[in-house]
Design a protein around this motif. Structure first.
Motif, PDB file in Angstrom:
ATOM      1  N   LEU A 124      39.213  50.708 -12.981  1.00 54.45           N
ATOM      2  CA  LEU A 124      39.300  52.037 -12.380  1.00 54.45           C
ATOM      3  C   LEU A 124      38.353  53.019 -13.065  1.00 54.45           C
ATOM      4  CD1 LEU A 124      43.196  52.231 -12.011  1.00 54.45           C
ATOM      5  CD2 LEU A 124      41.518  51.808 -10.206  1.00 54.45           C
ATOM      6  N   ASP A 125      37.406  52.465 -13.813  1.00 53.18           N
ATOM      7  CA  ASP A 125      36.387  53.274 -14.499  1.00 53.18           C
ATOM      8  C   ASP A 125      37.002  54.267 -15.484  1.00 53.18           C
ATOM      9  OD1 ASP A 125      34.354  51.996 -13.051  1.00 53.18           O
ATOM     10  OD2 ASP A 125      34.559  53.405 -11.385  1.00 53.18           O
ATOM     11  N   ILE A 126      38.096  53.870 -16.125  1.00 54.71           N
ATOM     12  CA  ILE A 126      38.696  54.673 -17.182  1.00 54.71           C
ATOM     13  C   ILE A 126      37.957  54.359 -18.479  1.00 54.71           C
ATOM     14  CG2 ILE A 126      40.798  55.200 -18.472  1.00 54.71           C
ATOM     15  CD1 ILE A 126      42.389  54.228 -16.040  1.00 54.71           C
ATOM     16  N   THR A 127      37.325  55.351 -19.041  1.00 54.49           N
ATOM     17  CA  THR A 127      36.503  55.116 -20.235  1.00 54.49           C
ATOM     18  C   THR A 127      37.374  54.778 -21.440  1.00 54.49           C
ATOM     19  OG1 THR A 127      36.545  57.467 -20.828  1.00 54.49           O
ATOM     20  CG2 THR A 127      34.763  56.730 -19.375  1.00 54.49           C
ATOM     21  N   PRO A 128      36.835  54.053 -22.409  1.00 54.28           N
ATOM     22  CA  PRO A 128      37.612  53.683 -23.612  1.00 54.28           C
ATOM     23  C   PRO A 128      38.224  54.884 -24.324  1.00 54.28           C
ATOM     24  CG  PRO A 128      35.577  52.419 -23.520  1.00 54.28           C
ATOM     25  CD  PRO A 128      35.495  53.434 -22.416  1.00 54.28           C
ATOM     26  N   THR A 129      37.551  56.033 -24.250  1.00 56.40           N
ATOM     27  CA  THR A 129      38.065  57.229 -24.916  1.00 56.40           C
ATOM     28  C   THR A 129      39.445  57.608 -24.411  1.00 56.40           C
ATOM     29  OG1 THR A 129      35.820  58.092 -25.215  1.00 56.40           O
ATOM     30  CG2 THR A 129      37.629  59.680 -25.357  1.00 56.40           C
ATOM     31  N   PHE A 130      39.671  57.410 -23.118  1.00 59.14           N
ATOM     32  CA  PHE A 130      40.924  57.830 -22.503  1.00 59.14           C
ATOM     33  C   PHE A 130      41.908  56.687 -22.291  1.00 59.14           C
ATOM     34  CE2 PHE A 130      37.895  61.112 -20.775  1.00 59.14           C
ATOM     35  CZ  PHE A 130      38.374  62.155 -21.549  1.00 59.14           C
ATOM     36  N   GLN A 131      41.601  55.519 -22.791  1.00 60.00           N
ATOM     37  CA  GLN A 131      42.518  54.384 -22.647  1.00 60.00           C
ATOM     38  C   GLN A 131      43.572  54.403 -23.751  1.00 60.00           C
ATOM     39  OE1 GLN A 131      40.465  50.611 -22.261  1.00 60.00           O
ATOM     40  NE2 GLN A 131      38.996  51.422 -20.770  1.00 60.00           N
ATOM     41  N   LEU A 169      48.033  63.445 -22.817  1.00 62.37           N
ATOM     42  CA  LEU A 169      47.349  62.363 -23.529  1.00 62.37           C
ATOM     43  C   LEU A 169      45.834  62.452 -23.350  1.00 62.37           C
ATOM     44  CD1 LEU A 169      49.751  59.387 -22.701  1.00 62.37           C
ATOM     45  CD2 LEU A 169      49.407  60.436 -24.939  1.00 62.37           C
ATOM     46  N   LEU A 170      45.413  62.789 -22.147  1.00 62.77           N
ATOM     47  CA  LEU A 170      43.976  62.921 -21.892  1.00 62.77           C
ATOM     48  C   LEU A 170      43.385  64.097 -22.671  1.00 62.77           C
ATOM     49  CD1 LEU A 170      43.835  62.274 -18.023  1.00 62.77           C
ATOM     50  CD2 LEU A 170      43.154  60.716 -19.851  1.00 62.77           C
ATOM     51  N   ILE A 171      44.108  65.192 -22.708  1.00 63.51           N
ATOM     52  CA  ILE A 171      43.635  66.367 -23.448  1.00 63.51           C
ATOM     53  C   ILE A 171      43.524  66.044 -24.941  1.00 63.51           C
ATOM     54  CG2 ILE A 171      44.233  68.703 -24.180  1.00 63.51           C
ATOM     55  CD1 ILE A 171      45.437  69.145 -21.403  1.00 63.51           C
ATOM     56  N   ASN A 172      44.542  65.395 -25.480  1.00 62.08           N
ATOM     57  CA  ASN A 172      44.519  65.034 -26.903  1.00 62.08           C
ATOM     58  C   ASN A 172      43.376  64.085 -27.221  1.00 62.08           C
ATOM     59  OD1 ASN A 172      46.785  66.606 -27.358  1.00 62.08           O
ATOM     60  ND2 ASN A 172      48.215  64.910 -27.135  1.00 62.08           N
ATOM     61  N   ALA A 173      43.133  63.146 -26.306  1.00 64.22           N
ATOM     62  CA  ALA A 173      42.043  62.188 -26.524  1.00 64.22           C
ATOM     63  C   ALA A 173      40.692  62.882 -26.489  1.00 64.22           C
ATOM     64  CB  ALA A 173      42.102  61.089 -25.460  1.00 64.22           C
ATOM     65  N   SER A 174      40.540  63.850 -25.579  1.00 68.19           N
ATOM     66  CA  SER A 174      39.265  64.567 -25.487  1.00 68.19           C
ATOM     67  C   SER A 174      39.019  65.424 -26.726  1.00 68.19           C
ATOM     68  CB  SER A 174      39.240  65.428 -24.227  1.00 68.19           C
ATOM     69  OG  SER A 174      40.200  66.479 -24.312  1.00 68.19           O
ATOM     70  N   ALA A 176      40.247  64.789 -29.747  1.00 64.62           N
ATOM     71  CA  ALA A 176      39.986  63.883 -30.876  1.00 64.62           C
ATOM     72  C   ALA A 176      38.572  63.344 -30.859  1.00 64.62           C
ATOM     73  CB  ALA A 176      40.987  62.731 -30.854  1.00 64.62           C
ATOM     74  N   SER A 177      38.011  63.186 -29.676  1.00 71.07           N
ATOM     75  CA  SER A 177      36.663  62.618 -29.567  1.00 71.07           C
ATOM     76  C   SER A 177      35.593  63.679 -29.327  1.00 71.07           C
ATOM     77  CB  SER A 177      36.624  61.595 -28.424  1.00 71.07           C
ATOM     78  OG  SER A 177      36.996  62.211 -27.198  1.00 71.07           O
ATOM     79  N   ASN A 178      35.983  64.942 -29.378  1.00 71.80           N
ATOM     80  CA  ASN A 178      35.044  66.056 -29.176  1.00 71.80           C
ATOM     81  C   ASN A 178      34.324  65.973 -27.833  1.00 71.80           C
ATOM     82  OD1 ASN A 178      35.515  67.297 -31.718  1.00 71.80           O
ATOM     83  ND2 ASN A 178      34.205  65.760 -32.692  1.00 71.80           N
ATOM     84  N   GLU A 179      35.065  65.584 -26.799  1.00 71.23           N
ATOM     85  CA  GLU A 179      34.485  65.514 -25.463  1.00 71.23           C
ATOM     86  C   GLU A 179      34.997  66.665 -24.611  1.00 71.23           C
ATOM     87  OE1 GLU A 179      34.743  61.838 -23.469  1.00 71.23           O
ATOM     88  OE2 GLU A 179      33.954  60.635 -25.133  1.00 71.23           O
ATOM     89  N   ASN A 180      34.388  66.817 -23.447  1.00 67.68           N
ATOM     90  CA  ASN A 180      34.803  67.886 -22.543  1.00 67.68           C
ATOM     91  C   ASN A 180      36.222  67.653 -22.056  1.00 67.68           C
ATOM     92  OD1 ASN A 180      32.289  69.160 -22.677  1.00 67.68           O
ATOM     93  ND2 ASN A 180      31.462  67.855 -21.040  1.00 67.68           N
ATOM     94  N   PRO A 181      36.950  68.720 -21.771  1.00 67.15           N
ATOM     95  CA  PRO A 181      38.318  68.565 -21.271  1.00 67.15           C
ATOM     96  C   PRO A 181      38.347  67.705 -20.013  1.00 67.15           C
ATOM     97  CG  PRO A 181      37.888  70.851 -21.847  1.00 67.15           C
ATOM     98  CD  PRO A 181      36.563  70.144 -21.920  1.00 67.15           C
ATOM     99  N   PRO A 182      39.336  66.851 -19.882  1.00 63.86           N
ATOM    100  CA  PRO A 182      39.408  65.967 -18.717  1.00 63.86           C
ATOM    101  C   PRO A 182      39.704  66.734 -17.440  1.00 63.86           C
ATOM    102  CG  PRO A 182      41.422  65.820 -19.994  1.00 63.86           C
ATOM    103  CD  PRO A 182      40.468  66.660 -20.800  1.00 63.86           C
ATOM    104  N   GLY A 183      39.170  66.248 -16.346  1.00 63.72           N
ATOM    105  CA  GLY A 183      39.423  66.853 -15.043  1.00 63.72           C
ATOM    106  C   GLY A 183      40.064  65.851 -14.110  1.00 63.72           C
ATOM    107  N   ALA A 184      39.992  66.132 -12.811  1.00 63.36           N
ATOM    108  CA  ALA A 184      40.609  65.261 -11.816  1.00 63.36           C
ATOM    109  C   ALA A 184      40.001  63.859 -11.833  1.00 63.36           C
ATOM    110  CB  ALA A 184      40.474  65.879 -10.427  1.00 63.36           C
ATOM    111  N   ASP A 185      38.692  63.781 -12.137  1.00 66.77           N
ATOM    112  CA  ASP A 185      38.016  62.480 -12.158  1.00 66.77           C
ATOM    113  C   ASP A 185      38.556  61.578 -13.261  1.00 66.77           C
ATOM    114  OD1 ASP A 185      36.473  63.240 -10.031  1.00 66.77           O
ATOM    115  OD2 ASP A 185      34.753  63.857 -11.252  1.00 66.77           O
ATOM    116  N   GLU A 186      39.068  62.172 -14.311  1.00 61.06           N
ATOM    117  CA  GLU A 186      39.665  61.383 -15.392  1.00 61.06           C
ATOM    118  C   GLU A 186      41.173  61.186 -15.175  1.00 61.06           C
ATOM    119  OE1 GLU A 186      35.909  62.797 -16.434  1.00 61.06           O
ATOM    120  OE2 GLU A 186      37.655  64.107 -16.106  1.00 61.06           O
ATOM    121  N   PHE A 187      41.811  62.189 -14.580  1.00 57.89           N
ATOM    122  CA  PHE A 187      43.267  62.151 -14.420  1.00 57.89           C
ATOM    123  C   PHE A 187      43.726  61.163 -13.359  1.00 57.89           C
ATOM    124  CE2 PHE A 187      47.030  63.654 -12.127  1.00 57.89           C
ATOM    125  CZ  PHE A 187      47.968  63.668 -13.137  1.00 57.89           C
TER     126      PHE A 187
END
Length: 466
Positions: A124-131, A169-174, A176-187
């Protein structure tokens, strides 16, 4: 609206119905329920009728002396109480009442049961950062509570809690990895994955039930957003194919056939085990086989069962499963399983993590409060149910409950309930027979939920806001 407000809403609504001046409202509600249940099911028409009734009654509340001088919050609370009461009474009549809905429930459940055998976050194209599959189990747990509730709002809360767990969980992962806040494409991909893994029964009917019978004026803001996402997840799963999972057609077809063979094999093994209790041999727990399959990321060739040999022929199977010889194995006793589990537990380095789901395990009697009774009773019923089912399934005699508990337990528990449950009704009203009391006496169907059917799903990290 805050969770406590909604819980109090039903209580306040029923308390007001005890007043003599509420007789006209009580008669209207009773008349509506009786006339509604006498009509043949028609989901679309039923939805319109219920929505109109709820809207009209909320208008009556505004102009009724019982609510004179009340704030908007109190009127809103009364509306929540009315919706919860009416829909709990009508639940068996309106939930999954159309054959088409039942059919779609079955098809969706079958699709999820197959796909969950081989789907991975990467599909589902979920990146390792958000797994974070371990933490996603909490989201699955929240979603699975949906069938423990009857009121539309309570079912919606289960969806909201699932979504908020994922979002947090997605917000915390972003972060921790200094990435942009997750949006609908990640959720949305994570929500789809969690839904497939949870595979809640009757998901289609649950979503339709919320859409049809949750007061439309309250399906706004965050509630509407997360419900829309869940509807999108359902649509995606219903139409899932090779392209949706980033697979080629051959691989997808092979995986689906193998999953079908696996599920058929499991069913065959269960039937075989139940018919071979006198056989001898080594026993390989099915849970262990499933754990091995889930941990494997490579395709492992396996010998297909006889039922699937013709279909699979020489194809490789992505996950190994036991041969039919396992069906001839001897079923271990409950004590054998318990001893084996205890031995495995002692070998674990971090035993405390295993018991995180059971917060009262290490509590002392003095640590407990009256508010803990609801949680403890729910957990007790769940454990007893699982134990009895396991015993029956393995043809093992279950122990007799001491006679003292059989005779004293329910009465003692009722006493505890009355001391802490805001919905328990006063004893002195039990002999009254007028209409307004008969409505309140039915409160037990709403406020005293069956096991694992909390008014506000227990353990929810968050609640609905509107």
């Amino acid at each position: 609206m805050e969770n406590a407000d909604v819980v109090l809403g039903l209580h306040d609504f029923l308390e007001r119905m005890r007043q003599s001046s509420a007789s006209d409202i009580v008669k209207s509600i009773k008349s509506f329920i009786v006339s509604f249940t006498n009509n043949a099911p028609d989901p679309e028409r039923d939805s319109v009728i219920v929505q109109e009734f709820l809207s009209n009654m909320e208008g009556v509340f505004r102009n009724h002396p019982l609510w004179a001088g009340c704030s908007e919050e109190e009127l809103e609370s009364a509306g929540e109480g009315l919706e919860k009461y009416v829909m709990t009474k009508l639940f068996s009549r309106v939930f999954a009442s159309h054959p088409d809905d039942v059919k779609l429930d079955g098809e969706l459940s079958e699709k999820m049961a197959l796909v969950q055998q081989f789907i991975r976050p990467e599909n589902l194209d979920i990146t390792p950062t958000f797994q974070n599959e371990t933490s996603w189990l909490l989201a699955q747990k929240e979603l699975l509570k949906i069938n423990m509730c009857k009121a539309p709002r309570d079912k919606l809360v289960c969806i909201l809690n699932c979504c908020k767990v994922i979002n947090n969980l997605l917000i915390n992962a972003s972060i921790a990895s200094n990435e942009n806040p997750p949006g609908a494409d990640e959720f949305l991909p994570v929500l789809i994955y969690v839904t497939i893994k949870a595979s809640p029964p009757q998901l289609h009917s649950n979503l339709l039930y919320i859409q049809r019978y949750r007061r439309q004026s309250r399906l706004v803001a965050e509630a509407a957003y997360f419900l829309t996402n869940m509807l999108s997840a359902e649509s995606f799963i219903s139409n899932i194919d090779a392209k949706a999972l980033s697979m080629d057609e051959t691989e997808f077809s092979s995986n689906m056939e193998s999953a079908q063979a696996l599920l058929s094999g499991l069913s065959t093994d269960v039937d075989g085990l139940s018919n071979q209790t006198d056989s001898t041999g080594d026993y390989t727990p099915r849970a262990g086989q499933m754990e091995t399959r889930n941990q494997s990321t490579n395709k492992i060739p396996a010998t297909p069962s006889k039922t699937s040999e013709t279909k699979l022929k020489t194809k490789s199977v992505p996950y190994a499963y036991a041969s039919n010889q396992a069906s001839m194995a001897k079923i271990p006793s409950l004590s054998d399983l318990e001893n084996k589990g205890a031995a495995m537990l002692l070998k674990e380095d971090q035993v405390s993590k295993t018991f995180q789901e059971f917060p009262y395990l290490f509590a002392q009697a003095g640590d407990l409060t009256v508010n803990d009774v609801e949680h403890l009773l729910s957990d007790y019923k769940r454990i007893v149910f699982k134990y009895i089912c396991l015993s029956k399934g393995m043809s093992v005699a279950t122990p007799q409950i001491p006679s003292k508990l059989q005779t004293g337990g329910p009465n003692q528990m009722e006493t505890v309930r009355k001391s802490q449950d805001i919905h328990s009704e006063p004893q002195e009203d039990t002999d009254r027979t007028d209409d307004r009391v008969s409505l309140v006496e039915e409160e037990s169907l709403v406020s005293k939920s069956p096991p694992n059917e909390p008014l506000e799903p227990q353990g929810n990290p968050v609640g609905e806001t509107s």
